[in-house]
Design a protein around this motif. Structure first.
Motif, PDB file in Angstrom:
ATOM      1  N   ALA A 105     -16.286  14.405   2.908  1.00  0.00           N
ATOM      2  CA  ALA A 105     -14.854  14.139   3.076  1.00  0.00           C
ATOM      3  C   ALA A 105     -14.619  12.729   3.604  1.00  0.00           C
ATOM      4  CB  ALA A 105     -14.240  15.170   4.018  1.00  0.00           C
ATOM      5  N   ALA A 106     -15.425  12.301   4.568  1.00  0.00           N
ATOM      6  CA  ALA A 106     -15.274  10.952   5.118  1.00  0.00           C
ATOM      7  C   ALA A 106     -15.551   9.897   4.049  1.00  0.00           C
ATOM      8  CB  ALA A 106     -16.205  10.767   6.310  1.00  0.00           C
ATOM      9  N   ALA A 107     -16.591  10.118   3.249  1.00  0.00           N
ATOM     10  CA  ALA A 107     -16.890   9.170   2.163  1.00  0.00           C
ATOM     11  C   ALA A 107     -15.757   9.121   1.148  1.00  0.00           C
ATOM     12  CB  ALA A 107     -18.198   9.563   1.486  1.00  0.00           C
ATOM     13  N   GLY A 108     -15.164  10.273   0.857  1.00  0.00           N
ATOM     14  CA  GLY A 108     -14.042  10.314  -0.070  1.00  0.00           C
ATOM     15  C   GLY A 108     -12.833   9.567   0.457  1.00  0.00           C
ATOM     16  N   VAL A 109     -12.551   9.714   1.732  1.00  0.00           N
ATOM     17  CA  VAL A 109     -11.414   9.006   2.331  1.00  0.00           C
ATOM     18  C   VAL A 109     -11.648   7.502   2.292  1.00  0.00           C
ATOM     19  CG1 VAL A 109     -10.228   8.576   4.526  1.00  0.00           C
ATOM     20  CG2 VAL A 109     -10.649  10.908   3.779  1.00  0.00           C
ATOM     21  N   VAL A 110     -12.859   7.058   2.618  1.00  0.00           N
ATOM     22  CA  VAL A 110     -13.168   5.630   2.586  1.00  0.00           C
ATOM     23  C   VAL A 110     -13.037   5.086   1.160  1.00  0.00           C
ATOM     24  CG1 VAL A 110     -15.036   3.937   2.892  1.00  0.00           C
ATOM     25  CG2 VAL A 110     -14.610   5.673   4.640  1.00  0.00           C
ATOM     26  N   ALA A 111     -13.554   5.828   0.189  1.00  0.00           N
ATOM     27  CA  ALA A 111     -13.457   5.381  -1.209  1.00  0.00           C
ATOM     28  C   ALA A 111     -12.011   5.327  -1.671  1.00  0.00           C
ATOM     29  CB  ALA A 111     -14.265   6.318  -2.104  1.00  0.00           C
ATOM     30  N   LEU A 112     -11.223   6.327  -1.311  1.00  0.00           N
ATOM     31  CA  LEU A 112      -9.819   6.370  -1.721  1.00  0.00           C
ATOM     32  C   LEU A 112      -9.030   5.228  -1.082  1.00  0.00           C
ATOM     33  CD1 LEU A 112      -7.870   7.944  -3.470  1.00  0.00           C
ATOM     34  CD2 LEU A 112      -7.378   9.399  -1.512  1.00  0.00           C
ATOM     35  N   LEU A 113      -9.294   4.933   0.184  1.00  0.00           N
ATOM     36  CA  LEU A 113      -8.605   3.818   0.837  1.00  0.00           C
ATOM     37  C   LEU A 113      -8.990   2.486   0.207  1.00  0.00           C
ATOM     38  CD1 LEU A 113      -8.718   4.871   4.601  1.00  0.00           C
ATOM     39  CD2 LEU A 113      -6.721   4.741   3.099  1.00  0.00           C
ATOM     40  N   THR A 114     -10.259   2.343  -0.172  1.00  0.00           N
ATOM     41  CA  THR A 114     -10.700   1.110  -0.814  1.00  0.00           C
ATOM     42  C   THR A 114      -9.980   0.903  -2.145  1.00  0.00           C
ATOM     43  OG1 THR A 114     -12.868   1.346   0.216  1.00  0.00           O
ATOM     44  CG2 THR A 114     -12.724  -0.127  -1.672  1.00  0.00           C
ATOM     45  N   VAL A 115      -9.902   1.980  -2.933  1.00  0.00           N
ATOM     46  CA  VAL A 115      -9.205   1.886  -4.227  1.00  0.00           C
ATOM     47  C   VAL A 115      -7.714   1.676  -4.018  1.00  0.00           C
ATOM     48  CG1 VAL A 115      -8.634   3.153  -6.343  1.00  0.00           C
ATOM     49  CG2 VAL A 115     -10.953   3.227  -5.439  1.00  0.00           C
ATOM     50  N   ALA A 116      -7.148   2.297  -2.986  1.00  0.00           N
ATOM     51  CA  ALA A 116      -5.704   2.180  -2.741  1.00  0.00           C
ATOM     52  C   ALA A 116      -5.318   0.740  -2.437  1.00  0.00           C
ATOM     53  CB  ALA A 116      -5.307   3.092  -1.589  1.00  0.00           C
ATOM     54  N   PHE A 117      -6.154  -0.005  -1.730  1.00  0.00           N
ATOM     55  CA  PHE A 117      -5.821  -1.394  -1.419  1.00  0.00           C
ATOM     56  C   PHE A 117      -5.944  -2.306  -2.628  1.00  0.00           C
ATOM     57  CE2 PHE A 117      -6.669  -0.126   3.052  1.00  0.00           C
ATOM     58  CZ  PHE A 117      -5.412  -0.449   3.548  1.00  0.00           C
ATOM     59  N   THR A 118      -6.719  -1.891  -3.633  1.00  0.00           N
ATOM     60  CA  THR A 118      -6.865  -2.741  -4.817  1.00  0.00           C
ATOM     61  C   THR A 118      -5.918  -2.317  -5.934  1.00  0.00           C
ATOM     62  OG1 THR A 118      -8.674  -1.377  -5.642  1.00  0.00           O
ATOM     63  CG2 THR A 118      -9.262  -3.279  -4.306  1.00  0.00           C
ATOM     64  N   ASP A 119      -5.714  -1.017  -6.152  1.00  0.00           N
ATOM     65  CA  ASP A 119      -4.843  -0.537  -7.235  1.00  0.00           C
ATOM     66  C   ASP A 119      -4.241   0.804  -6.820  1.00  0.00           C
ATOM     67  OD1 ASP A 119      -3.562   0.023  -9.573  1.00  0.00           O
ATOM     68  OD2 ASP A 119      -5.374   0.222 -10.793  1.00  0.00           O
ATOM     69  N   LEU A 120      -2.985   0.770  -6.355  1.00  0.00           N
ATOM     70  CA  LEU A 120      -2.334   1.975  -5.836  1.00  0.00           C
ATOM     71  C   LEU A 120      -2.131   3.035  -6.914  1.00  0.00           C
ATOM     72  CD1 LEU A 120      -1.186   3.250  -3.340  1.00  0.00           C
ATOM     73  CD2 LEU A 120       1.018   2.206  -3.851  1.00  0.00           C
ATOM     74  N   GLY A 121      -1.840   2.646  -8.133  1.00  0.00           N
ATOM     75  CA  GLY A 121      -1.642   3.600  -9.227  1.00  0.00           C
ATOM     76  C   GLY A 121      -2.913   4.377  -9.538  1.00  0.00           C
ATOM     77  N   ARG A 122      -4.021   3.671  -9.583  1.00  0.00           N
ATOM     78  CA  ARG A 122      -5.303   4.336  -9.840  1.00  0.00           C
ATOM     79  C   ARG A 122      -5.679   5.252  -8.680  1.00  0.00           C
ATOM     80  NH1 ARG A 122     -10.271   3.879 -12.999  1.00  0.00           N
ATOM     81  NH2 ARG A 122      -8.831   3.080 -14.526  1.00  0.00           N
ATOM     82  N   ALA A 123      -5.407   4.835  -7.449  1.00  0.00           N
ATOM     83  CA  ALA A 123      -5.708   5.670  -6.281  1.00  0.00           C
ATOM     84  C   ALA A 123      -4.909   6.968  -6.336  1.00  0.00           C
ATOM     85  CB  ALA A 123      -5.403   4.912  -4.995  1.00  0.00           C
ATOM     86  N   ASP A 124      -3.670   6.895  -6.794  1.00  0.00           N
ATOM     87  CA  ASP A 124      -2.844   8.094  -6.923  1.00  0.00           C
ATOM     88  C   ASP A 124      -3.452   9.058  -7.943  1.00  0.00           C
ATOM     89  OD1 ASP A 124      -0.610   9.800  -6.575  1.00  0.00           O
ATOM     90  OD2 ASP A 124       0.331   8.922  -8.358  1.00  0.00           O
ATOM     91  N   GLN A 125      -3.913   8.540  -9.059  1.00  0.00           N
ATOM     92  CA  GLN A 125      -4.533   9.382 -10.078  1.00  0.00           C
ATOM     93  C   GLN A 125      -5.835  10.016  -9.560  1.00  0.00           C
ATOM     94  OE1 GLN A 125      -5.016   6.616 -13.284  1.00  0.00           O
ATOM     95  NE2 GLN A 125      -2.902   6.879 -14.038  1.00  0.00           N
ATOM     96  N   ILE A 126      -6.649   9.225  -8.897  1.00  0.00           N
ATOM     97  CA  ILE A 126      -7.911   9.740  -8.367  1.00  0.00           C
ATOM     98  C   ILE A 126      -7.642  10.832  -7.331  1.00  0.00           C
ATOM     99  CG2 ILE A 126      -9.943   9.146  -6.983  1.00  0.00           C
ATOM    100  CD1 ILE A 126      -9.910   6.406  -8.362  1.00  0.00           C
TER     101      ILE A 126
END
Length: 135
Positions: A17-38
């Motif tokens: 879960a912690a790894a998933g949150v870190v990955a999602l935050l990383t993607v969110a700062f680069t591309d918010l639309g893609r983070a929403d889909q993921i």
């Protein structure tokens, strides 16, 4: 001290879960639309996994029944309650008295029940009356 299997599973789940949150935050700062889909797809996958684990925990295999073993001479072992047990010589029964009522919420043992000594008595539940001697 070694971790128990359930503790190890809990810790590994927290790690994932912690790894998933870190990955999602990383993607969110680069591309918010893609983070929403993921996050949407990941949420569905995790919900299905949680449902499957819940159903397995509720209805999954419980394993074989616990062994009940009586190995000593005149020994008695019962997976549930014992009303009257006499292990002495002759057809004597314990003093004529009513067996005590079962304890509230009493259930049969889920672990092994073993009576291994001479004239020993073991029960996974309540014992009403036992006589292990000749008198």
């Amino acid at each position: 001290m070694a971790a128990t299997p359930s503790k190890a599973l809990l810790l590994s789940g927290v790690g994932v879960a912690a790894a998933g949150v870190v990955a999602l935050l990383t993607v969110a700062f680069t591309d918010l639309g893609r983070a929403d889909q993921i996050a949407s797809v990941g949420g569905v996958v995790l919900a299905l996994a949680g449902l499957g684990l819940s159903l397995w925990a509720q209805f999954g295999s419980r394993g074989a029944a616990a062994p009940v073993v009586a190995s000593g001479p005149r020994s008695v072992a019962a997976g549930g309650s014992v009303g009257v047990a006499v292990t002495g010589d002759g057809p004597r029964t314990p003093a004529a008295q009513a067996a005590p009522p079962a304890l509230a919420g009493g259930t049969a043992s889920s672990g092994p029940v073993t009576a291994s000594g001479e004239r020993s008595v073991a029960a996974g539940g309540d014992i009403g009356s036992v006589s292990t001697g000749d008198a």
